[in-house]
Motif scaffolding. Sequence first.
Motif, PDB file in Angstrom:
ATOM      1  N   THR A   1      -6.098   2.382  -7.926  1.00 47.02           N
ATOM      2  CA  THR A   1      -5.878   2.754  -9.317  1.00 47.02           C
ATOM      3  C   THR A   1      -5.091   4.055  -9.312  1.00 47.02           C
ATOM      4  OG1 THR A   1      -6.985   3.247 -11.397  1.00 47.02           O
ATOM      5  CG2 THR A   1      -8.142   3.917  -9.418  1.00 47.02           C
ATOM      6  N   ARG A   2      -5.077   4.730 -10.406  1.00 47.32           N
ATOM      7  CA  ARG A   2      -4.373   6.002 -10.481  1.00 47.32           C
ATOM      8  C   ARG A   2      -4.998   6.995  -9.501  1.00 47.32           C
ATOM      9  NH1 ARG A   2      -5.346  10.485 -13.906  1.00 47.32           N
ATOM     10  NH2 ARG A   2      -3.445  11.705 -14.185  1.00 47.32           N
ATOM     11  N   GLN A   3      -4.207   7.968  -9.106  1.00 51.78           N
ATOM     12  CA  GLN A   3      -4.706   8.986  -8.172  1.00 51.78           C
ATOM     13  C   GLN A   3      -5.987   9.627  -8.704  1.00 51.78           C
ATOM     14  OE1 GLN A   3      -3.011  13.167  -7.372  1.00 51.78           O
ATOM     15  NE2 GLN A   3      -1.807  11.816  -6.067  1.00 51.78           N
ATOM     16  N   VAL A   4      -6.966   9.684  -7.819  1.00 52.66           N
ATOM     17  CA  VAL A   4      -8.228  10.321  -8.210  1.00 52.66           C
ATOM     18  C   VAL A   4      -8.091  11.809  -7.941  1.00 52.66           C
ATOM     19  CG1 VAL A   4     -10.712  10.388  -7.730  1.00 52.66           C
ATOM     20  CG2 VAL A   4      -9.460   8.217  -7.603  1.00 52.66           C
ATOM     21  N   SER A   5      -8.533  12.628  -8.881  1.00 48.32           N
ATOM     22  CA  SER A   5      -8.292  14.071  -8.736  1.00 48.32           C
ATOM     23  C   SER A   5      -8.937  14.577  -7.447  1.00 48.32           C
ATOM     24  CB  SER A   5      -8.838  14.832  -9.940  1.00 48.32           C
ATOM     25  OG  SER A   5     -10.237  14.723  -9.964  1.00 48.32           O
TER      26      SER A   5
ATOM     27  N   ASP B   1       0.826  -1.204   0.000  1.00 45.19           N
ATOM     28  CA  ASP B   1       0.000   0.000   0.000  1.00 45.19           C
ATOM     29  C   ASP B   1       0.860   1.254   0.000  1.00 45.19           C
ATOM     30  OD1 ASP B   1      -2.979  -1.145   0.754  1.00 45.19           O
ATOM     31  OD2 ASP B   1      -1.326  -2.375   1.506  1.00 45.19           O
ATOM     32  N   LEU B   2       1.981   1.201   0.709  1.00 43.07           N
ATOM     33  CA  LEU B   2       2.889   2.343   0.688  1.00 43.07           C
ATOM     34  C   LEU B   2       3.534   2.483  -0.684  1.00 43.07           C
ATOM     35  CD1 LEU B   2       4.591   1.974   4.188  1.00 43.07           C
ATOM     36  CD2 LEU B   2       2.933   3.709   3.473  1.00 43.07           C
ATOM     37  N   VAL B   3       3.883   1.357  -1.278  1.00 45.71           N
ATOM     38  CA  VAL B   3       4.496   1.392  -2.613  1.00 45.71           C
ATOM     39  C   VAL B   3       3.530   2.035  -3.614  1.00 45.71           C
ATOM     40  CG1 VAL B   3       5.307  -0.050  -4.542  1.00 45.71           C
ATOM     41  CG2 VAL B   3       6.006  -0.589  -2.208  1.00 45.71           C
ATOM     42  N   MET B   4       2.244   1.799  -3.393  1.00 40.74           N
ATOM     43  CA  MET B   4       1.254   2.371  -4.309  1.00 40.74           C
ATOM     44  C   MET B   4       0.967   3.827  -3.990  1.00 40.74           C
ATOM     45  SD  MET B   4      -1.636  -0.542  -4.805  1.00 40.74           S
ATOM     46  CE  MET B   4      -1.843  -0.883  -3.072  1.00 40.74           C
ATOM     47  N   ALA B   5       0.989   4.161  -2.695  1.00 37.73           N
ATOM     48  CA  ALA B   5       0.475   5.468  -2.296  1.00 37.73           C
ATOM     49  C   ALA B   5       1.494   6.585  -2.438  1.00 37.73           C
ATOM     50  CB  ALA B   5      -0.024   5.403  -0.853  1.00 37.73           C
ATOM     51  N   ILE B   6       2.760   6.297  -2.206  1.00 35.17           N
ATOM     52  CA  ILE B   6       3.720   7.397  -2.092  1.00 35.17           C
ATOM     53  C   ILE B   6       4.380   7.834  -3.411  1.00 35.17           C
ATOM     54  CG2 ILE B   6       5.810   8.180  -0.901  1.00 35.17           C
ATOM     55  CD1 ILE B   6       4.924   6.396   1.458  1.00 35.17           C
ATOM     56  N   PRO B   7       5.038   6.918  -4.135  1.00 32.72           N
ATOM     57  CA  PRO B   7       5.778   7.399  -5.325  1.00 32.72           C
ATOM     58  C   PRO B   7       4.857   8.009  -6.383  1.00 32.72           C
ATOM     59  CG  PRO B   7       6.426   5.158  -4.736  1.00 32.72           C
ATOM     60  CD  PRO B   7       5.206   5.476  -3.945  1.00 32.72           C
ATOM     61  N   LYS B   8       5.454   8.906  -7.164  1.00 29.84           N
ATOM     62  CA  LYS B   8       4.677   9.609  -8.188  1.00 29.84           C
ATOM     63  C   LYS B   8       4.278   8.656  -9.325  1.00 29.84           C
ATOM     64  CE  LYS B   8       5.267  13.783 -11.015  1.00 29.84           C
ATOM     65  NZ  LYS B   8       5.692  13.219 -12.306  1.00 29.84           N
ATOM     66  N   THR B   9       5.191   7.745  -9.643  1.00 31.20           N
ATOM     67  CA  THR B   9       4.911   6.812 -10.739  1.00 31.20           C
ATOM     68  C   THR B   9       4.710   5.405 -10.184  1.00 31.20           C
ATOM     69  OG1 THR B   9       6.338   8.108 -12.180  1.00 31.20           O
ATOM     70  CG2 THR B   9       5.808   5.863 -12.913  1.00 31.20           C
TER      71      THR B   9
ATOM     72  N   PRO C   1      -0.615   7.269  -7.173  1.00 31.20           N
ATOM     73  CA  PRO C   1       0.312   7.689  -8.227  1.00 31.20           C
ATOM     74  C   PRO C   1      -0.347   8.619  -9.258  1.00 31.20           C
ATOM     75  CG  PRO C   1      -0.477   5.469  -8.620  1.00 31.20           C
ATOM     76  CD  PRO C   1      -1.054   5.879  -7.319  1.00 31.20           C
ATOM     77  N   GLU C   2       0.445   9.545  -9.734  1.00 30.92           N
ATOM     78  CA  GLU C   2      -0.054  10.404 -10.817  1.00 30.92           C
ATOM     79  C   GLU C   2       0.104   9.698 -12.150  1.00 30.92           C
ATOM     80  OE1 GLU C   2       1.884  14.249 -10.553  1.00 30.92           O
ATOM     81  OE2 GLU C   2       1.688  14.103  -8.357  1.00 30.92           O
ATOM     82  N   ASP C   3       1.267   9.022 -12.283  1.00 33.55           N
ATOM     83  CA  ASP C   3       1.499   8.252 -13.514  1.00 33.55           C
ATOM     84  C   ASP C   3       1.294   6.781 -13.198  1.00 33.55           C
ATOM     85  OD1 ASP C   3       2.305  10.586 -14.705  1.00 33.55           O
ATOM     86  OD2 ASP C   3       4.399  10.267 -14.104  1.00 33.55           O
ATOM     87  N   PHE C   4       0.437   6.162 -13.968  1.00 24.28           N
ATOM     88  CA  PHE C   4       0.026   4.807 -13.614  1.00 24.28           C
ATOM     89  C   PHE C   4       0.164   3.889 -14.819  1.00 24.28           C
ATOM     90  CE2 PHE C   4      -3.516   1.746 -12.783  1.00 24.28           C
ATOM     91  CZ  PHE C   4      -3.021   1.207 -11.605  1.00 24.28           C
ATOM     92  N   TYR C   5       0.986   2.865 -14.687  1.00 25.71           N
ATOM     93  CA  TYR C   5       1.239   1.948 -15.807  1.00 25.71           C
ATOM     94  C   TYR C   5       0.920   0.514 -15.393  1.00 25.71           C
ATOM     95  CZ  TYR C   5       3.703   5.847 -17.910  1.00 25.71           C
ATOM     96  OH  TYR C   5       4.004   7.064 -18.442  1.00 25.71           O
TER      97      TYR C   5
END
Lengths: 277, 491
Positions: free
Chosen positions: B276-280, B227-235, B286-290
């Motif tokens: 999923t990707r950051q909700v506005s 969850d931290l890996v998903m929540a913190i980094p930008k990508t 993350p802002e960039d989601f791959y």
Amino acid sequence: MKVVIFSTCIVDLFFPNVGKAMVEVLERFGCDTEMPVKQICCGQPTFNSGYVKETQPVFRNQIDALLSIDADYIVGPAGSCVNMLREFQVQLKDDPEYAEKAKQVAAKTWEFSQFLYRVLGVLDAGAELDATATYHRSCHMTRLLGERTSPFVLLDHVKDLKMVPLPHIENCCGFGGLFSVKEPEISKQMVDEKVDDVISTGASVLISADPACLMNIAGRFNRRGEKIKIMHIAEVLNHNVDPSRVKYVPEAERDELYAGGYNQGFTQSDVKKEVGA
Amino acid sequence: MTIKTSNEPFLTRLKESEQDTFMQKAVAKAQDAQWDKRTAARNELGHWEQWRDLGEQIRQHVIRYLPDYLEEFADNIEKHGGHVFFAKTDKEASDFIKHLAEEKQVHHVVKSKSMVTTEIDLDKELLKIPGLSLLETDLAEFILQEDDWDEPTHIVFPTLHKNRDQIRTIFQKLGYTGDNDPQHLARFARTYLRASFLKADMGITGCNFGVADSGLINLVTNEGNADLVMAIPKTQVVVMGMERLVPSLKEAEVLDNMLARSAVGQKLTSYCSFSTRQVSGESDGPEDFYVVIVDNGRSNALGTPFEPVLQCIRCGACLNVCPVYRHIGGHGYGSIYPGPIGAVLSPVLRGYEQFGDLPFASSLCGACTETCPVRIPLHELLIKHRQVMMNKLHTDKSFNNVIMKGIGVATSTPAMFRMALTADHVAMAPLTKHAPITVENEYPEGIIRKAPSMAKGWTDVRDLPEMPKHSENFRSWFKQHHKEQEAKQDD
Ligand code: SF4
């Protein structure tokens, strides 16, 4: 009632005493036994090694042989081989000539202890054995044939026999047919643990309903110079029999028991504690 | 690491495993403990067999309509502004992520546990980028990384082969000074890892299930690191096997439930997230989601008898019940996917040349098939693999192949079998050694201690009973017995 004896190649080749005991017990309970001479083997040695095509004639020969005598039942002294007979119907389902015959075989084939308990309704075979014993449950009889009860019930009724649960009863003994020959390094470690577990029970007799597993475990016991007595369940149920001790399952419970014999495997998961184990 | 973890021949690995008594004890202990926990967790749910039916149906359905679900899933990811990349091979997948890291000028990567990233050798590829640091944040994976990228030996418990003292030694290199208490060790790792999360600019996770109708990524962990890996980094990069989809949240709920009970014997893991990707308007995510969807050999199974292997939810239960895994451990298999699932899957992904030994490393006891929550007929698929290999061998004149075909003929020709039974085995006589017999009622005719040819594997390990003489075998007895019975009836 006429019973065709499915002798199994292992009993034919190595263990006449197992076959004799089975026939004597069955006859004691009123079965007329017959043995078709053309029968050979259930085909597992080649089938399980991947020689599936080459095994088709083995299946067909076995079916022809077993159906050559018109009998009510086919009974064999090895859970694994009996399961394979019942599986012929799956393997031959597209064979125009044998699909139907394979179904006939499956419908009347039983492993010895389950036949005694579920078909003949025997609860106490009248046997006596003054010993402490443990039981090895074969993987195919338990998981594929789905028979988890009959041997335990019958053994629980043998006079003076004290059954001790075998630790890790769920683990394979390392036989696995040609696995034992092809992968001796792995098989050895498996059978060693089994031998240790049997020794840990303090039992002086090891019982099973699969002569092949017994041949494997006994072979390792002997190689290690450890003491044990090996008995197939038919030999136990044929030991010091007093017919006055014989008891049957109440009539009302028979149908359910019979149906339970077609529990075709994999219905219960991770059942560790068996009846009587 | 790729799928293959070792270049040593199978037999060498087996020898090494056999000597590794620590590993064997650890695996046996874990298997025994898991057996009780798993059974209790499944019993508590009740109707386990019906749950298995449901699990199987869900997974079969997804595999049958895989192209449709992949399309729906990808559309939904893109709808949320995420990107999807389909990678045919491991190289395509790791190249894509590597280029992405370069393009985004990533410095610090944090990862959560993912078998598929191990499969595509992602860590090693990323570390080729100058100046890039990468940290595994799952405790077990972290230990492996710090132990010079040791190989994982279990798909759920990657460090099953290590004990607390070994872990302490590994951590000492990072400055740990405490004792071997697992709690102290874990606390040290936690503090060490925390700092990395905060400075990470790329997070990489696996994916337990991708939810097709919403594009959500479902992850289950017990440490919360994912969850931290998903929540913190930008990508964020999610790497997933192409089969790991569920139609909707409803099916995810069923499978998460079964997964936790099968994998660790818990009702549910401590963390079970859908993201999923950051909700506005929100600050984390993350802002960039791959999302990288990996084939890497999986499609080899489609439309073949091996298709059921794609139903797998990687719970590891089949490893936990396997008597072969119990003794040879993950290292013995030489694949990052060991145990029964590994013995079926590895040859599908990489072929028989590399993994042809594995399908034979099974006694076909069926414990795996019995426990599999999604009813993959594992032991039957092992026979199928053997069959495919034997068909290839068709023209092969190797010793064993000829013998096996011989057995096929002998066991289907009654006359030959009877001949074998009627021969008194004089030829065997010299094999009989007068070794002591300690086992009662098994060797009335004596034992064979050293047999040639195929039977050698048997007598290398255990004694073989000598065969009874023709006149004393079961069939002769039966004939005689029958005569006597008939005579009695005639009287
Ligand atoms: S094959 Fe079945 S038991 Fe094994 S890991 Fe996959 S889902 Fe679990």
